[in-house]
Motif scaffolding. Structure first.
Motif: not given
Ligand code: HEM
Lengths: 379, 680
Positions: A339, B20, A336, A328, B16, B166, A286, A293, B654, B170, B86, B90, B82-83, B628
């Motif tokens: 997550l 994504a 994702h 990318w 969802s 985030y 990770y 990334f 996380r 996004h 999202c 959120q 979608s983004t 993030m």
């Protein structure tokens, strides 16, 4: 209250005299380079040079062995430059240049050291020998030192060919393969120290060895090591930031994939008592993908900025660009997945390994099979 | 009611994570297609590649311009959708999370945390509270305290702005996609659909292109090329759209003073630069500027880049040497212009000369390929040690001078392509004028080497060739050759036979070169004697060529030749070149003798309104991604109970190993803190 102070105390107070000396040397080096070579730089080159000082300083503060590594490779490079006395022919005449620290020889040493290190790590894994592991680790340090020296000297040599030829050695497939080996090696060494385990070495060094094998083939059968001048599109300071950022990405992704292999083995119970536990491997994976990334995002954006200047469009779906985008996306997806509950575990490791295939295609496959604007040597 | 729940379901699907993930994967796979099929090539190439059946199918699928195709834009559209969904979904929970401290958390829920610990504390609650508060502050937490009946709860958190990350990252995706859309060809497509613009074909005069294919200066998004020869100017750009072009009027006129083309010694290009003068139409204001690769220039909202360069109509001085038997003895001087077709209708010719390109110089590696001596492995390694400056194999880069490339099209429309060099080139120790020929553009050139004579000119070759291929002179050559070859004492019979053989050899050679001689030998001479016979024929040809040379010189009134060693080489080369000339496919050889080079620059001009949006998005993306990935949100709860028991719990957004490590440290620190040793 002693301990509580530790984390929140200002950075400056946590620095040791060694750190200060290191930072001072960096700043001194940059100032010297500015004075000595400022004539060859435009304002952006100078800005980049100045920004590398805090960058490298932060690296050294956060990761102490990095200081010694940088000091050693710089010292070797300076010795090499001093031996050259501004005359390329001396590479053939001076013993230390010919057999140790001219660029080509240093890179050959790097290659050899990486191979031996791989052997040592494999032995360490097979025989559960901490000594072999420690040897592998020391050899890897030597390899990255020699490789870095080699690139620095190569930079100098390019200017000896001609002031109009001189450029940073990040300009063709040969040079970036060296960079790739170095980046992957350094990232590995960082995680090795961070997680206090050397057992991942055998896996990571394997991918480095593969890159080195390619490098040698490229040298011996294609003579790709010859320093070439830059075509107009590459004559830009952007190269100095875009390419390294890219290779932090590639190196980290390669490392993640190899750790992914180890992770899968451990999950299947193979070598499980010799390798670190799956949670550790998972965590390294990770961390590597996260850093990869982040830098790959930066690299792609820098590439777009460069493209805007060189080709007039920040994005035009040239095959190399498109494959960078695919790489990318792939790792964005990976993050994702991580997550998402229920998709973790072996799936992540498999995905990271597949990621290496995608990355390798973007790195070399595109040059081999597709044509486009990117001029980094076709095979 | 039903309707609302479907909408709700769609919204949930769109926002969802699984959707994504699928979308990102799909986008990756879709992007591959455009790297497999070369994009935006002329349609003819696709027709050749895929054939008449698949060509229209693939066109319908948009495979020639994948990234502008309807389906690809649809996928991108879904990404944006979608983004956005999202983010929308959120926003509320994240904001709540960011602001809240959860200071009302119940003990039961705290003890269900993965990282929690209980221990006894020895300080009075009030004192403990103060100590913990200071501890949390020092560790970068912000804290809220909740007194409750069984003690007090300190709820602390840090790194909450990872959540901002985030939104930044996004949101940036949406921005970048929208900005990119503005710079893509969608605005153009809309103009074509709504404004009735139509593409037209490229090969017509710019002034004849109708208004329906012109875009006005007010067009705010375009990308096109301006072609300007040296000394000329232009005020329109050409946009390549589908299989045609559109013209874009520019708010200024650009003229090219000079195009600079520099090379390294190895022949690699070093610098492309255009010295231009730009004059704004509205104000008449003008600016001088040099545009180079990597150094663009913006004027009146239009960015200009050095894209490429071409020939701007260089004028070539050519000498046409008639190669037909009995053709004109003197070469004819003509001039041709690069990029133009010239009809050749004089002296019985019916050809068109299409001068395609001119190169002012050609750098070639002239080092002889020596077979490498086997020197052992160490020596092989050693060759690759040292500096990166030298190549292990010797190279000898030399400029072999200018060359032209042209097509010669006959009256039936058939064309052959030629490449002719202007200067003689040294090969195998002698000098030659090279001319290459090929039947198809994909084939390599086959070169004919015209030998240079003592004066360093090709004239002798033309003269000898003329005589040798002229049937009316064959008897004469045969007679002279026989006289030289046979002594005075040979019988007339032998002489007559020799003369006859020579004449027929010449006749055979003139008809089809070595090939017809070879056929003749094969058909008439037994296998064992063929080699010897071939030798004899070659001797005859060489001797005849020598005679022909002398005759040609006499014809031209030149002094007689003194035999010299270098002549035999010349004669051999002459025969070879004469042989090749019989398969040259053209009745004339054009020798370039001079040129006036005119270059043209191609500047790319763009207006990209989306660029600032994309750049802003990129910046936000980087900030967001780092926030993030590297800012960890951590919540630390410390419950100090009146009973003398304490509970510590840590949560993080996380899951990673350092959470565990961090927790252990906080737990241990807090344990020590709340249980001071009696002495201190
Ligand atoms: C190209 C598109 C996208 C990129 C580059 C991207 C990037 C990222 C990154 C780097 C993370 C952090 C991962 C980590 O911390 O390990 C993340 C988290 C996340 N992404 Fe995306 N993402 C993209 C599209 C989407 C879409 C379409 C959705 C919605 C369906 C989405 C939903 C989320 C959510 C919910 C999180 C977790 C945020 C948090 O808990 O803080 N992403 N994204």
């Amino acid at each position: 209250m002693e301990i509580a102070q530790k984390e929140s105390s200002p950075l400056l107070r946590r620095l040791s005299p060694g750190d200060w000396l290191y930072a001072l040397a960096l700043a001194g080096g940059a100032l010297f380079a500015l004075r000595q070579y400022g004539g060859f730089m435009d304002v952006y080159d100078k800005a980049i040079l100045l920004f590398t000082v805090p960058g490298l300083a932060a690296m050294g503060f956060a990761w102490k062995p990095f200081r010694a590594f940088l000091a050693a490779s710089t010292a070797l490079a300076l010795v090499s430059i001093a031996l050259y006395q501004g005359d390329l022919a001396r590479a053939e005449q001076v013993f230390f240049l010919k057999y140790l620290i001219s660029s080509q020889t240093a890179i050959m040493w790097m290659s050899a050291l990486f191979f031996i290190a791989t052997g040592a790590f494999c032995l360490g894994l097979a025989a559960r020998s901490d000594f072999a592991d420690a040897t592998g680790s020391a050899l890897t340090w030597c390899a990255v030192t020699m490789g870095t020296t080699g690139l620095m000297v190569r930079w100098y040599e390019s200017y000896l060919i001609g002031a109009d030829v001189g450029h940073i050695p990040l300009s063709n497939l040969y040079e970036v393969f060296v960079l790739f080996a170095l980046m992957t090696g350094l990232l590995y060494l960082y995680y090795e120290g961070r997680y206090a385990t050397r057992r991942m070495g055998a896996f990571v060094l394997l991918v480095i060895s593969a890159a080195v094998a390619f490098l040698l083939w490229y040298t011996f059968s294609r003579e790709a090591q010859e320093i070439q001048p830059l075509i107009p599109a590459l004559q830009s300071y952007w190269m100095k930031v875009h390419v390294p950022a890219n290779f932090i990405g590639y190196g980290a992704f390669a490392l993640a994939a190899m750790v992914g292999v180890a992770d899968l083995l451990v999950r299947k119970g193979i070598l499980a008592n010799r390798l670190p536990p799956a949670e550790v491997l998972d965590d390294v994976m990770y961390k590597a993908i996260a850093i990869g990334f982040a830098f790959f995002t930066i690299a792609t954006i820098l590439g777009a900025l460069w493209a805007a200047e060189a080709w007039g469009t920040y994005w035009q779906w040239d095959p190399k660009e498109t494959w960078a985008f695919i790489v990318w996306l792939n790792y964005a997806t990976w993050l994702h997945i991580r997550l998402t509950k229920g998709l973790r575990g072996p799936m992540l490791a498999w995905w990271a390994i597949a990621g290496l295939v995608v990355t390798a295609f973007a790195f070399v496959g595109v040059n081999m099979f597709l044509s486009g604007l990117h001029s980094y040597g076709s095979l | 009611m039903r309707h609302r729940s479907t909408l709700r379901a769609i919204y949930e699907l769109l926002s969802s994570m699984r959707f994504a993930i699928s979308l990102l994967t799909l986008l990756g796979v879709a992007s591959i297609i455009g790297t497999v099929v070369k994009q935006n090539e002329p349609y003819n190439n696709y027709l050749n590649q895929f054939g008449p059946f698949w060509f229209p199918v693939f066109e319908k699928l948009g495979l020639y311009s994948v990234y502008n195709s309807f389906w690809f834009l649809t996928i991108l559209g879904f990404l944006v959708l979608s983004t956005s969904a999202c983010i929308l979904r959120q926003t509320r929970p994240m904001l709540r999370d960011m602001r809240g401290f959860r200071e009302h958390a119940r003990e039961a829920s705290l003890s269900s945390f993965a990282h929690h610990a209980r221990f006894a504390h020895s300080l009075p609650v009030a004192q403990a509270k103060e100590a913990v508060e200071a501890y949390l502050r020092n560790n970068g937490f912000s804290t809220r305290i909740n007194g409750r009946e069984d003690g007090i709860l300190l709820a602390a958190k840090q790194g909450s702005w990872t959540r901002i990350g985030y939104f930044l990252a996004h949101g940036a995706i949406v921005l970048i996609c929208l900005g990119g859309l503005l710079d893509g060809n969608l605005p153009l497509k809309i103009q074509m659909a709504l404004g009735g613009k139509q593409v037209t074909t490229g090969n017509q005069l710019i002034s004849r292109i109708p208004d329906t294919s012109r875009l006005g200066v007010d067009n705010w998004s375009f990308r096109g090329n301006v072609f300007i020869p040296e000394g000329k100017s232009a005020n329109t750009a050409v946009l390549n759209v589908q299989d045609g072009i559109l013209l874009q009027d520019l708010p200024f006129t650009v003229s090219l003073r000079k195009f600079h083309l520099e090379h390294y010694e190895s022949g690699m290009p070093k610098r492309f630069a255009s010295d231009i003068i730009i004059t704004e139409n509205a104000t008449g204001k003008s600016v001088e500027k040099t545009i180079e690769v990597n150094k663009p220039f913006e004027f009146a909202g239009v960015m200009m880049y050095q894209a490429s360069f071409e020939d701007g109509g260089s004028r070539l001085h050519l000498l046409g040497h008639d190669l037909r038997s009995g053709g004109a003895p003197r070469p004819l001087a003509t001039e041709a212009v690069v990029g133009e077709a010239m009809a050749l209708k004089t002296a019985g010719f019916d050809y068109t000369l299409e001068l395609g390109s001119f190169r002012a110089f050609n750098i070639e590696n002239m080092a002889a390929d020596k077979p490498e001596a086997d020197t052992g492995n160490f020596a092989r390694l050693e060759k690759h040690l040292g500096s990166g400056a030298r190549s292990p194999t010797a190279k000898d880069m030399q400029n072999v001078g200018p060359s032209i490339q042209f097509k010669l099209r006959d009256s039936a429309g058939q064309a052959r392509e030629y490449q002719n060099f202007m200067q003689p080139i040294r090969q195998d120790g002698a000098w030659y004028l090279l001319t290459g020929m090929r039947d198809s553009p994909s084939a390599p050139f086959r070169f004919m080497r015209i030998p240079m004579d003592d004066d360093g000119r090709p004239d002798s070759w033309f003269a000898i060739r003329r005589v040798m291929l002229d049937p009316t002179r064959h008897p004469d050559i045969a007679r002279r050759f026989t006289a030289t070859a046979l002594g005075a004492d040979t019988s007339p019979d032998v002489r007559a036979r020799m003369q006859e053989t020579t004449a027929s050899t010449l006749e055979l050679f003139a008809r089809g070169g070595f090939e017809s001689l070879g056929k003749f030998i094969e058909n008439t001479i037994p296998e064992t004697e063929r080699d010897k016979a071939a030798d004899v024929f070659i001797k005859i040809l060489e001797g005849s060529a020598w005679e022909a040379w002398k005759m040609a010189r006499a014809d031209a009134g030149l002094p007689a030749l003194v035999p010299a060693a270098q002549h035999s080489r010349l004669l051999r080369d002459t025969l070879n070149a004469t042989n090749d000339s019989l398969h040259y496919g053209a009745p004339v050889y054009f020798q370039p003798v001079g040129f006036d080079e005119v270059r043209a620059t191609v500047l790319q001009v763009t207006r990209s309104p989306g660029k600032p949006i994309v750049y802003l998005g990129s910046l936000l993306l980087v900030l967001g991604v780092f926030a993030m990935l590297y800012v960890r949100e951590r919540r630390l709860f410390v419950l100090i109970k009146d009973t003398g028991e304490a509970l510590v719990a840590l949560s993080s957004n996380r899951k990673s190993m350092d959470v565990e490590e961090r927790f252990r440290r906080h737990r241990d620190d807090l344990t020590t803190l709340l249980n001071p040793s009696p002495r201190s």
